[in-house]
Design a protein around this motif. Structure first.
Motif, PDB file in Angstrom:
ATOM      1  N   UNK A 414       0.872  -1.170   0.000  1.00 16.99           N
ATOM      2  CA  UNK A 414       0.000   0.000   0.000  1.00 16.99           C
ATOM      3  C   UNK A 414       0.911   1.222   0.000  1.00 16.99           C
ATOM      4  N   UNK A 415       0.666   2.163  -0.900  1.00 18.56           N
ATOM      5  CA  UNK A 415       1.539   3.332  -0.970  1.00 18.56           C
ATOM      6  C   UNK A 415       0.736   4.626  -1.007  1.00 18.56           C
ATOM      7  N   UNK A 416       1.405   5.703  -0.589  1.00 12.26           N
ATOM      8  CA  UNK A 416       0.838   7.047  -0.617  1.00 12.26           C
ATOM      9  C   UNK A 416       1.967   8.021  -0.921  1.00 12.26           C
ATOM     10  N   UNK A 417       1.715   8.944  -1.850  1.00 16.40           N
ATOM     11  CA  UNK A 417       2.706   9.986  -2.087  1.00 16.40           C
ATOM     12  C   UNK A 417       2.006  11.313  -2.303  1.00 16.40           C
ATOM     13  N   UNK A 418       2.785  12.390  -2.211  1.00 18.22           N
ATOM     14  CA  UNK A 418       2.249  13.716  -2.497  1.00 18.22           C
ATOM     15  C   UNK A 418       3.029  14.340  -3.638  1.00 18.22           C
ATOM     16  N   UNK A 419       2.301  15.013  -4.513  1.00 18.96           N
ATOM     17  CA  UNK A 419       2.885  15.692  -5.667  1.00 18.96           C
ATOM     18  C   UNK A 419       3.242  17.127  -5.289  1.00 18.96           C
ATOM     19  N   UNK A 420       4.021  17.785  -6.161  1.00 16.36           N
ATOM     20  CA  UNK A 420       4.397  19.173  -5.914  1.00 16.36           C
ATOM     21  C   UNK A 420       3.179  20.079  -5.780  1.00 16.36           C
ATOM     22  N   UNK A 421       2.086  19.712  -6.425  1.00 18.03           N
ATOM     23  CA  UNK A 421       0.856  20.504  -6.373  1.00 18.03           C
ATOM     24  C   UNK A 421       0.136  20.397  -5.038  1.00 18.03           C
ATOM     25  N   UNK A 422       0.554  19.448  -4.210  1.00 21.13           N
ATOM     26  CA  UNK A 422      -0.144  19.169  -2.964  1.00 21.13           C
ATOM     27  C   UNK A 422      -1.104  18.004  -3.050  1.00 21.13           C
ATOM     28  N   UNK A 423      -1.327  17.490  -4.241  1.00 23.53           N
ATOM     29  CA  UNK A 423      -2.224  16.343  -4.392  1.00 23.53           C
ATOM     30  C   UNK A 423      -1.662  15.125  -3.674  1.00 23.53           C
ATOM     31  N   UNK A 424      -2.548  14.365  -3.053  1.00 26.83           N
ATOM     32  CA  UNK A 424      -2.196  13.079  -2.478  1.00 26.83           C
ATOM     33  C   UNK A 424      -2.623  11.969  -3.419  1.00 26.83           C
ATOM     34  N   UNK A 425      -1.783  10.926  -3.528  1.00 24.41           N
ATOM     35  CA  UNK A 425      -2.090   9.795  -4.415  1.00 24.41           C
ATOM     36  C   UNK A 425      -1.953   8.508  -3.609  1.00 24.41           C
ATOM     37  N   UNK A 426      -3.026   7.730  -3.584  1.00 27.15           N
ATOM     38  CA  UNK A 426      -3.099   6.487  -2.813  1.00 27.15           C
ATOM     39  C   UNK A 426      -3.231   5.305  -3.759  1.00 27.15           C
ATOM     40  N   UNK A 427      -2.478   4.241  -3.497  1.00 26.88           N
ATOM     41  CA  UNK A 427      -2.590   2.986  -4.248  1.00 26.88           C
ATOM     42  C   UNK A 427      -2.765   1.863  -3.242  1.00 26.88           C
ATOM     43  N   UNK A 428      -3.911   1.194  -3.275  1.00 30.65           N
ATOM     44  CA  UNK A 428      -4.169   0.114  -2.321  1.00 30.65           C
ATOM     45  C   UNK A 428      -3.256  -1.080  -2.536  1.00 30.65           C
ATOM     46  N   UNK A 429      -2.772  -1.258  -3.777  1.00 27.15           N
ATOM     47  CA  UNK A 429      -1.849  -2.347  -4.065  1.00 27.15           C
ATOM     48  C   UNK A 429      -2.456  -3.729  -4.104  1.00 27.15           C
ATOM     49  N   UNK A 430      -3.787  -3.828  -4.015  1.00 33.41           N
ATOM     50  CA  UNK A 430      -4.438  -5.139  -4.035  1.00 33.41           C
ATOM     51  C   UNK A 430      -5.796  -5.030  -4.703  1.00 33.41           C
ATOM     52  N   UNK A 431      -6.159  -6.035  -5.457  1.00 33.73           N
ATOM     53  CA  UNK A 431      -7.462  -6.026  -6.113  1.00 33.73           C
ATOM     54  C   UNK A 431      -8.585  -6.446  -5.167  1.00 33.73           C
ATOM     55  N   UNK A 432      -8.242  -6.805  -3.918  1.00 38.27           N
ATOM     56  CA  UNK A 432      -9.254  -7.245  -2.958  1.00 38.27           C
ATOM     57  C   UNK A 432      -9.729  -6.124  -2.053  1.00 38.27           C
ATOM     58  N   UNK A 433      -9.350  -4.880  -2.312  1.00 43.47           N
ATOM     59  CA  UNK A 433      -9.708  -3.810  -1.396  1.00 43.47           C
ATOM     60  C   UNK A 433     -11.209  -3.540  -1.375  1.00 43.47           C
ATOM     61  N   UNK A 434     -11.812  -3.361  -2.529  1.00 45.70           N
ATOM     62  CA  UNK A 434     -13.221  -2.959  -2.577  1.00 45.70           C
ATOM     63  C   UNK A 434     -14.137  -4.068  -2.060  1.00 45.70           C
TER      64      UNK A 434
END
Length: 496
Positions: A414-434
């Motif tokens: 599971x990862x999270x990063x922030x862009x220079x714009x301030x946007x946050x980006x989340x990746x669950x990393x698994x197809x079983x999340x939903x």
């Protein structure tokens, strides 16, 4: 004969397109205060007993959309349901139409060069969507013999500004659609016999006719509306057609299986992120396949091309930037990790999710500690942060879960990063999340602990992303396990 659909739903049918929401968008609280309905299927129409498709994947309220239906029964009816949270029910009856005379529509045709299956059916009815509030819809077809199926539709709102955009991945639905015997994965003889181009002018042959919607998207939509968040709705085809679609949006929520992206779709997401729009990828393997879209007799962007093998594509060596190979692969490799943070790795796996950073803000209220295992939440596809590929600098790995795929030891992240714009980006990393949000993942990933974890994290994610650029409150900082820094690249051969 084809007719025009007329609403006969009890009570007011029009959506509350008032100034109560941001930028004059519709008010989700007012919408969800309306009475709910039962929209389930009691008797699924197998073997083409009843099925249908629409000539548009999405509309704005007031647009017309044609239904093309086929049934072996003497007649059929159509009921239009909006998906949301209606006092404990998850559907609202918006309109009804019919009965219409039943007919078995003519068989489909196939292009032998590309194995493209398409229909030339006659329209059954035309819906006037005036008064339908923005949202995700299922049109249920009920035939006179008691068989039923769904046909999905998205109704867009007047704006996405200030809203969470719930993005339906209809190009991925269509890629897996094998109605007529061919999908982008297989034909009657397997992978080599697959379609290279698929058409939207045909029914979906899985998901009870709703494709990936009910399992991979509806649970997140229902949760967002239950929370009363300012939502907007769109499909990835809308993203392709309108590069300004996301102007002013607060976030885009890729709700589940979101694999197939044209360059225009990817550019639109990247541009949005770079203007402060948060992105959430709630399923693994996102933005992995490069596609082209083209028209059919029904309208624009109704043909989806994905050769997958670069040298098979007629544009290979002619226009390499448009060749429909996987995004990480030559001749115009652009790994998805530059946008999503993680890289797709392998399929299938089934493993526990293992917490690495329990103090992360996204885990607030979950009670997890370092090493906590959430049963069965990784799989069957997974992503990993791999610094040997383009990766955003301010990235954090929240969970680092050991897996074995095709005999190879690896980790899902599971990862999270922030862009220079301030946007946050989340990746669950698994197809079983939903599926975990509604506890329907199946054996090994069930129970209150799984559901509570997935629902709590998703609630925190949605409510935070709804407030604007998440990086302003929660800036990311590199936190990547050492075993990821020099790990081998993605095993792209395991998911053809």
């Amino acid at each position: 004969m084809p007719g025009r659909a007329v609403s006969t739903a009890a009570g007011p049918v029009g959506g509350p397109l008032s100034a109560a929401g941001p930028a004059g968008g519709f008010d989700v609280h007012a919408e969800n205060a309306r009475p709910g309905s039962d929209c389930g299927l009691a008797r699924l129409g197998y073997n083409h007993a009843v099925e249908g498709w629409l000539d548009r994947a999405s509309v704005r309220p007031g647009d017309s959309v044609r239904l093309f239906a086929s049934t072996t029964a003497a007649s059929l009816n159509a009921s239009v349901f909006r998906i949301g949270w209606y006092g404990g029910r998850t559907c609202r009856l918006v309109a009804e139409a019919g009965p219409f005379p039943g007919r078995v529509q003519t068989p489909a045709s196939r292009d032998p060069k590309t194995n493209t299956v398409t229909t030339s059916w006659q329209p059954t009815t035309t819906f006037d969507t005036g008064g339908w509030p923005p949202g995700a819809y299922l049109i249920r077809l009920d035939d006179a013999d008691g068989f039923q199926t769904y046909v999905p539709l998205t109704v867009r709102g007047p704006t996405t500004a200030g809203r969470l955009v719930m993005l339906s991945a209809v190009t991925t639905w269509q890629a897996y659609n094998a109605w007529g015997g061919y999908s982008l994965y297989h034909g009657p003889k397997g992978f080599d016999d697959r379609a290279r181009v698929v058409s939207f002018d045909r029914p979906y042959d899985y998901g009870d006719g709703a494709a990936d919607f009910t399992g991979n998207e509806a649970p997140v939509i229902i949760l967002a509306e239950k929370l009363g968040l300012p939502v907007a709705y769109a499909t990835d085809i809308d993203l392709h057609a309108d590069p300004r679609l996301l102007d002013g949006a607060h976030a885009v929520i890729s709700m589940g299986h979101d694999e197939y992206y044209s360059p225009a779709m990817r550019d639109a997401l990247t541009r949005a992120r770079d203007h402060g729009v948060n992105l959430a990828f709630l399923g693994a393997n996102a933005v992995y396949r490069r596609i082209r879209l083209g028209p059919t007799a029904s309208g624009p962007d109704r043909l989806e091309t994905a050769y997958k093998v670069a040298t098979e594509d007629p544009l290979y060596g002619v226009n390499d930037s448009a060749v429909t190979a996987n995004w990480p692969a030559p001749p115009a490799a652009a790994p998805e990790s530059a946008l999503t943070g993680g890289m797709y790795q392998c399929n299938p796996v089934h493993a526990d999710l293992v917490i690495q950073d329990p103090a992360h803000w996204l885990f607030a209220g979950t009670g997890v500690t370092a090493g906590t295992r959430i049963s069965g939440m990784v799989g069957s596809e997974y992503d990993r942060v791999d610094l040997s590929y383009p990766t955003p600098s301010r990235i954090e790995v929240l969970a680092h879960s050991p897996v074995v795929c095709h005999g190879r030891l690896d980790h899902a992240d599971i990862s999270y990063y922030t862009a220079d714009s301030g946007a946050g980006v989340f990746d669950s990393g698994t197809s079983a999340w939903v599926c975990a949000v509604t506890d329907v993942c199946g054996p090994g990933a069930t129970g209150p602990a799984v559901r509570n974890f997935a629902t709590t994290v998703t609630t925190t994610l949605l409510t935070t992303f709804a407030q604007g650029p998440a990086g302003r409150l929660h800036p990311g900082g590199r936190s990547v396990p050492a075993d990821d820094a020099g790990a081998p690249g993605p095993n792209t051969g395991n998911e053809r």
